[in-house]
Design a protein around this motif. Sequence first.
Motif, PDB file in Angstrom:
ATOM      1  N   SER A   1     108.518   3.905 158.079  1.00  0.00           N
ATOM      2  CA  SER A   1     108.994   5.314 158.661  1.00  0.00           C
ATOM      3  C   SER A   1     108.868   6.718 157.648  1.00  0.00           C
ATOM      4  O   SER A   1     108.532   6.175 156.543  1.00  0.00           O
ATOM      5  CB  SER A   1     110.146   5.382 158.832  1.00  0.00           C
ATOM      6  OG  SER A   1     111.002   5.309 157.765  1.00  0.00           O
ATOM      7  N   TYR A   2     108.617   7.524 158.341  1.00  0.00           N
ATOM      8  CA  TYR A   2     108.729   9.179 157.175  1.00  0.00           C
ATOM      9  C   TYR A   2     109.377   8.670 156.045  1.00  0.00           C
ATOM     10  O   TYR A   2     108.830   8.848 154.926  1.00  0.00           O
ATOM     11  CB  TYR A   2     109.070  10.000 157.740  1.00  0.00           C
ATOM     12  CG  TYR A   2     108.504  11.678 157.141  1.00  0.00           C
ATOM     13  CD1 TYR A   2     107.798  12.179 156.900  1.00  0.00           C
ATOM     14  CD2 TYR A   2     109.897  12.098 156.540  1.00  0.00           C
ATOM     15  CE1 TYR A   2     107.289  13.024 156.134  1.00  0.00           C
ATOM     16  CE2 TYR A   2     110.016  12.577 156.007  1.00  0.00           C
ATOM     17  CZ  TYR A   2     108.700  14.178 155.320  1.00  0.00           C
ATOM     18  OH  TYR A   2     108.730  14.909 154.564  1.00  0.00           O
TER      19      TYR A   2
ATOM     20  N   VAL B   1      98.590  11.053 149.829  1.00  0.00           N
ATOM     21  CA  VAL B   1      97.877  11.550 150.421  1.00  0.00           C
ATOM     22  C   VAL B   1      98.416  11.489 152.063  1.00  0.00           C
ATOM     23  O   VAL B   1      98.598  11.891 152.507  1.00  0.00           O
ATOM     24  CB  VAL B   1      96.518  11.156 150.604  1.00  0.00           C
ATOM     25  CG1 VAL B   1      95.655  11.798 151.932  1.00  0.00           C
ATOM     26  CG2 VAL B   1      95.314  11.669 149.929  1.00  0.00           C
ATOM     27  N   ALA B   2      99.074  10.148 152.438  1.00  0.00           N
ATOM     28  CA  ALA B   2      99.064   9.643 153.552  1.00  0.00           C
ATOM     29  C   ALA B   2     100.893  10.136 153.697  1.00  0.00           C
ATOM     30  O   ALA B   2     101.246  11.377 154.763  1.00  0.00           O
ATOM     31  CB  ALA B   2      99.651   8.315 153.694  1.00  0.00           C
TER      32      ALA B   2
ATOM     33  N   ARG C   1     103.663  14.711 156.846  1.00  0.00           N
ATOM     34  CA  ARG C   1     104.379  15.653 156.367  1.00  0.00           C
ATOM     35  C   ARG C   1     103.406  16.891 157.627  1.00  0.00           C
ATOM     36  O   ARG C   1     104.710  17.430 158.072  1.00  0.00           O
ATOM     37  CB  ARG C   1     104.320  16.236 155.338  1.00  0.00           C
ATOM     38  CG  ARG C   1     105.545  17.001 154.837  1.00  0.00           C
ATOM     39  CD  ARG C   1     105.699  17.461 153.476  1.00  0.00           C
ATOM     40  NE  ARG C   1     106.180  18.581 153.535  1.00  0.00           N
ATOM     41  CZ  ARG C   1     107.509  19.593 152.797  1.00  0.00           C
ATOM     42  NH1 ARG C   1     108.322  18.411 151.923  1.00  0.00           N
ATOM     43  NH2 ARG C   1     107.983  19.940 152.898  1.00  0.00           N
ATOM     44  N   ARG C   2     103.008  16.923 157.334  1.00  0.00           N
ATOM     45  CA  ARG C   2     101.451  17.769 158.456  1.00  0.00           C
ATOM     46  C   ARG C   2     102.148  17.969 159.917  1.00  0.00           C
ATOM     47  O   ARG C   2     102.200  18.595 160.577  1.00  0.00           O
ATOM     48  CB  ARG C   2      99.844  18.015 158.274  1.00  0.00           C
ATOM     49  CG  ARG C   2     100.175  18.983 156.875  1.00  0.00           C
ATOM     50  CD  ARG C   2      98.312  19.143 156.927  1.00  0.00           C
ATOM     51  NE  ARG C   2      98.352  18.835 155.469  1.00  0.00           N
ATOM     52  CZ  ARG C   2      97.994  17.335 155.003  1.00  0.00           C
ATOM     53  NH1 ARG C   2      96.842  16.395 155.535  1.00  0.00           N
ATOM     54  NH2 ARG C   2      97.554  17.623 153.455  1.00  0.00           N
ATOM     55  N   GLU C   3     102.003  16.511 160.347  1.00  0.00           N
ATOM     56  CA  GLU C   3     102.429  16.370 161.318  1.00  0.00           C
ATOM     57  C   GLU C   3     103.541  16.232 162.249  1.00  0.00           C
ATOM     58  O   GLU C   3     104.137  15.883 163.301  1.00  0.00           O
ATOM     59  CB  GLU C   3     102.149  13.994 161.594  1.00  0.00           C
ATOM     60  CG  GLU C   3     100.823  13.937 161.516  1.00  0.00           C
ATOM     61  CD  GLU C   3     100.430  12.880 161.421  1.00  0.00           C
ATOM     62  OE1 GLU C   3     101.356  12.000 161.806  1.00  0.00           O
ATOM     63  OE2 GLU C   3      99.810  12.445 161.544  1.00  0.00           O
TER      64      GLU C   3
END
Length: 68
Positions: A10-11, A29-30, A35-37
């Motif tokens: 999960s986030y 990177v992941a 976060r951008r999504e």
Amino acid sequence: MSQIDYTAMSYQELRRYFLNHREDRAAFVAYLARRRERKRPVITTVNDPDFDAKILTAIRQQMAEYRS
């Protein structure tokens, strides 16, 4: 070392993992991609008479999310 599946996290799990494994570049990177999504709703506008109350409410909600 086994491969870690960041997409299965999960986030919040990914965030915690990254904070505990800051040397893991793939986790970084992941985390940034995830976060951008995330969609960030517009909480208020500058001219809103309830600006302060809405901002404080949003901050409290985010703090509650991070604690859980």
